[in-house]
Design a protein around this motif. Sequence first.
Motif, short mmCIF file in Angstrom:
data_model
loop_
_atom_site.label_atom_id
_atom_site.label_comp_id
_atom_site.label_asym_id
_atom_site.label_seq_id
_atom_site.Cartn_x
_atom_site.Cartn_y
_atom_site.Cartn_z
N ARG A 189 0.82 -1.22 0.00
CA ARG A 189 0.00 0.00 0.00
C ARG A 189 0.85 1.27 0.00
O ARG A 189 0.48 2.25 -0.64
CB ARG A 189 -0.94 0.00 1.21
CG ARG A 189 -2.29 -0.63 0.88
CD ARG A 189 -3.35 -0.22 1.87
NE ARG A 189 -4.68 -0.47 1.29
CZ ARG A 189 -5.46 0.48 0.81
NH1 ARG A 189 -5.06 1.74 0.83
NH2 ARG A 189 -6.64 0.19 0.30
N ARG A 190 1.97 1.25 0.70
CA ARG A 190 2.81 2.45 0.72
C ARG A 190 3.41 2.72 -0.66
O ARG A 190 3.46 3.87 -1.10
CB ARG A 190 3.92 2.29 1.76
CG ARG A 190 3.41 2.24 3.20
CD ARG A 190 4.54 2.18 4.20
NE ARG A 190 5.41 1.02 4.00
CZ ARG A 190 5.15 -0.19 4.47
NH1 ARG A 190 4.03 -0.41 5.16
NH2 ARG A 190 5.98 -1.18 4.27
N ALA A 193 0.56 3.90 -2.99
CA ALA A 193 0.15 5.28 -2.72
C ALA A 193 1.05 6.28 -3.42
O ALA A 193 0.58 7.33 -3.89
CB ALA A 193 0.16 5.53 -1.21
N VAL A 198 -2.08 9.18 -3.71
CA VAL A 198 -3.08 9.23 -2.65
C VAL A 198 -2.43 8.85 -1.33
O VAL A 198 -1.27 8.43 -1.28
CB VAL A 198 -4.27 8.28 -2.95
CG1 VAL A 198 -4.94 8.65 -4.25
CG2 VAL A 198 -3.80 6.81 -2.98
N ASN A 199 -3.18 8.97 -0.24
CA ASN A 199 -2.70 8.53 1.05
C ASN A 199 -2.74 7.00 1.12
O ASN A 199 -3.62 6.37 0.52
CB ASN A 199 -3.57 9.13 2.15
CG ASN A 199 -2.99 8.93 3.53
OD1 ASN A 199 -3.07 7.83 4.09
ND2 ASN A 199 -2.39 9.97 4.09
N ALA A 200 -1.80 6.41 1.87
CA ALA A 200 -1.75 4.95 1.98
C ALA A 200 -3.01 4.37 2.60
O ALA A 200 -3.31 3.19 2.42
CB ALA A 200 -0.52 4.53 2.78
N SER A 201 -3.77 5.18 3.33
CA SER A 201 -5.02 4.72 3.95
C SER A 201 -6.24 4.95 3.05
O SER A 201 -7.37 4.77 3.50
CB SER A 201 -5.23 5.42 5.29
OG SER A 201 -5.34 6.83 5.10
N ALA A 202 -6.02 5.33 1.81
CA ALA A 202 -7.13 5.61 0.89
C ALA A 202 -8.00 4.38 0.70
O ALA A 202 -7.56 3.23 0.87
CB ALA A 202 -6.59 6.07 -0.46
#
Length: 314
Positions: A189-190, A193, A198-202
């Motif tokens: 995810r990192r 992103a 986008v943010n890794a928590s998207a």
Amino acid sequence: MVDSLKILAVGGAHIDRRGQVSGPYVPAASNPGTMREDVGGGVFNALRSMVRRGLCASLLSVRGGDASADTVSRAIAEAGIADLSAVFLDRATPSYTALIDREGELIVGFADMALYDLAFPKQIRRSKIRQEVAAADAILCDANLPSAALEGLLSLAAGKPVFAIAISPAKVTRLIPVLGGLAQLFMNRREAAVLAGVNASAGEREMIDGLRSSGLGSGVVTAGSGPVLGFDGTGAFSIVPPAPRKVADVTGAGDALAGATVAALLRGLPLRQALREGVAAAILAIESANAVPEFTAASFAAALALVPDAREVA
């Protein structure tokens, strides 16, 4: 048949050192633990899974003229992989040192890999490599190669499927010039992103839309124990990995996933089914003390039976 397929991998094969804290991790302090050393690297770890799934594999990497180079060479041979690597006697073999907590999660990784940046662009221009690319059915690479080498490799591939492993958030940007030419990119995810902006928590849809906008046509995004995202021209989906029976070490799990998934794709399975096999290999890697487990056909089948079917991303 899958055993007639030949894959050429270009990228990391180096010394992996993994230090694990035995108690609660305390920053900026001495932490008791254990250190072990193995041979790893993105494409090398993935190739070991591919060989176990029936592919014929060759590896082009670079290493130094030290004792570590002998260790890497032996590991490649023991894995049943043809070694096309170049040796630079006056250089040190690349290495990666990971510090992990007692649950097996990464605290920090340290990459000493200057030789990759120095040597890979020239290696891609060797006539021998052109011959090997021409003889291969598919290519696997990782972002240990600088952008110039990646672009040269994609040019040589000339329409053959090229699969890639992102390696790290710092290195994944090297793949930007070739995203449109990749058959598949494997990332966490990192790393995703960074490419998606986008943010890794998207959310799942936001992440996938961002990756598509970057020029990537097909990709896989892992998230530790969270759902694994996949997308291609047929749509987007996710697979929730089953909980491992134990967590020995998460190092190499993503590479194992990539290798088993690519092997299944080359066997003709669609991504939704192929990624289930990748998730099974990742679970076996997490449960093993080795970066890539010595799984048998029976243990792989048992792990695969626990992996749920993909669900569509809305």
